[in-house]
Design a protein around this motif. Structure first.
Motif, mmCIF file in Angstrom:
data_model
loop_
_atom_site.group_PDB
_atom_site.id
_atom_site.type_symbol
_atom_site.label_atom_id
_atom_site.label_comp_id
_atom_site.label_asym_id
_atom_site.label_seq_id
_atom_site.Cartn_x
_atom_site.Cartn_y
_atom_site.Cartn_z
ATOM 1 N N ARG A 193 -6.496 51.263 43.119
ATOM 2 C CA ARG A 193 -8.001 51.207 43.504
ATOM 3 C C ARG A 193 -8.074 49.827 44.267
ATOM 4 N N GLN A 194 -7.022 48.856 44.209
ATOM 5 C CA GLN A 194 -7.041 47.694 45.051
ATOM 6 C C GLN A 194 -7.023 48.176 46.593
ATOM 7 N N PRO A 195 -7.407 46.890 47.483
ATOM 8 C CA PRO A 195 -7.120 47.176 48.669
ATOM 9 C C PRO A 195 -5.656 47.255 49.240
ATOM 10 N N ASP A 196 -5.425 48.599 50.070
ATOM 11 C CA ASP A 196 -4.117 48.705 50.842
ATOM 12 C C ASP A 196 -3.718 47.359 51.282
ATOM 13 N N VAL A 197 -2.083 47.492 50.970
ATOM 14 C CA VAL A 197 -1.443 46.569 51.763
ATOM 15 C C VAL A 197 -0.392 47.096 52.542
ATOM 16 N N ASP A 198 -0.125 47.070 53.888
ATOM 17 C CA ASP A 198 0.619 47.704 54.461
ATOM 18 C C ASP A 198 2.273 47.656 53.792
ATOM 19 N N GLY A 199 2.731 48.726 53.724
ATOM 20 C CA GLY A 199 4.342 48.935 53.215
ATOM 21 C C GLY A 199 4.340 48.730 51.863
ATOM 22 N N VAL A 200 3.158 48.798 50.912
ATOM 23 C CA VAL A 200 3.070 48.990 49.404
ATOM 24 C C VAL A 200 2.631 50.156 49.006
ATOM 25 N N ASP A 201 3.354 50.678 47.925
ATOM 26 C CA ASP A 201 3.104 51.909 47.157
ATOM 27 C C ASP A 201 3.153 51.634 45.899
ATOM 28 N N PHE A 202 2.446 52.461 44.783
ATOM 29 C CA PHE A 202 2.335 52.228 43.347
ATOM 30 C C PHE A 202 2.592 53.573 42.891
ATOM 31 N N ARG A 203 3.507 53.656 41.916
ATOM 32 C CA ARG A 203 3.782 54.824 41.170
ATOM 33 C C ARG A 203 3.514 54.834 39.721
ATOM 34 N N ARG A 204 3.185 55.683 38.841
ATOM 35 C CA ARG A 204 2.937 55.769 37.654
ATOM 36 C C ARG A 204 4.351 56.345 36.889
ATOM 37 N N VAL A 205 5.383 55.612 36.918
ATOM 38 C CA VAL A 205 6.510 56.006 36.278
ATOM 39 C C VAL A 205 7.419 55.085 35.728
ATOM 40 N N ARG A 206 8.418 55.210 34.888
ATOM 41 C CA ARG A 206 9.278 54.078 34.176
ATOM 42 C C ARG A 206 10.476 54.180 35.094
ATOM 43 N N SER A 207 11.480 53.043 34.888
ATOM 44 C CA SER A 207 12.463 52.662 35.719
ATOM 45 C C SER A 207 13.330 54.043 35.579
ATOM 46 N N GLU A 208 13.764 54.486 34.138
ATOM 47 C CA GLU A 208 14.461 55.671 33.562
ATOM 48 C C GLU A 208 14.143 56.925 34.426
ATOM 49 N N ASP A 209 12.865 57.133 34.887
ATOM 50 C CA ASP A 209 12.314 58.188 35.798
ATOM 51 C C ASP A 209 12.931 58.089 37.026
ATOM 52 N N LEU A 210 12.873 57.126 37.495
ATOM 53 C CA LEU A 210 13.465 56.682 39.163
ATOM 54 C C LEU A 210 15.003 56.944 38.984
ATOM 55 N N VAL A 211 15.632 56.484 37.923
ATOM 56 C CA VAL A 211 17.184 56.761 37.765
ATOM 57 C C VAL A 211 17.367 58.218 37.840
ATOM 58 N N ALA A 212 16.540 59.117 36.987
ATOM 59 C CA ALA A 212 16.729 60.651 36.765
ATOM 60 C C ALA A 212 16.291 61.335 38.071
ATOM 61 N N GLU A 213 15.263 60.909 38.892
ATOM 62 C CA GLU A 213 15.142 61.342 40.224
ATOM 63 C C GLU A 213 16.281 61.129 41.313
#
Length: 140
Positions: free
Chosen positions: A107-127
């Motif tokens: 909900r905060q103001p966008d900053v170029d080049g910044v993204d947010f995801r609702r995941v855990r680090s192990e989810d990224l490893v699995a991806e």
């Protein structure tokens, strides 16, 4: 006069109220909104950026950063802003499994080049593994 405990070591037994799913939403929102100021005054992220991160960023091409447990995303945004001011390209992704933290950060103001995801680090490893990527240290 209030004396603060030493901030150079974390109490392994302590729990943060904000991690409690039953935490009062108004108190949690006030906490997230205060992080920008508190982190700027206490945590020293600007110094860490200048001393440790900026020297490792390439001047040409994209740099990437993963902020694990980003909470409200104030540090993720600050790092991207500082890099941009220094003429560097930084794609920063902040991840946090807590739906309240993700909602706040998103909900905060966008900053170029910044993204947010609702995941855990192990989810990224699995991806990554599902996509056929090999992580450093993994056998091929």
């Amino acid at each position: 006069m209030m004396i603060l405990p030493p901030l150079d070591a974390r109490d392994q037994e302590a729990t943060e109220e904000m991690d409690d799913p039953g935490c009062d939403p108004h108190r949690l929102a006030r906490t997230y909104s205060a992080f920008r100021i508190v982190n700027a005054l206490v945590a020293g992220w600007r110094t860490t950026y200048v001393r440790d991160l900026r020297p490792r960023l390439r001047g040409r091409g994209a740099n990437t950063l993963l902020d694990i447990g980003c909470g409200g995303g104030d540090i993720t945004r600050a790092l991207a802003r500082w890099a941009r001011r220094d003429g560097l390209t930084l794609r920063a992704t902040g991840i946090d499994p807590d739906p309240r933290a993700h909602a706040w950060a998103s909900r905060q103001p966008d900053v170029d080049g910044v993204d947010f995801r609702r995941v855990r680090s192990e989810d990224l490893v699995a991806e990554a593994q599902a996509a056929g990527w090999h992580l450093p240290g993994e056998g091929r």
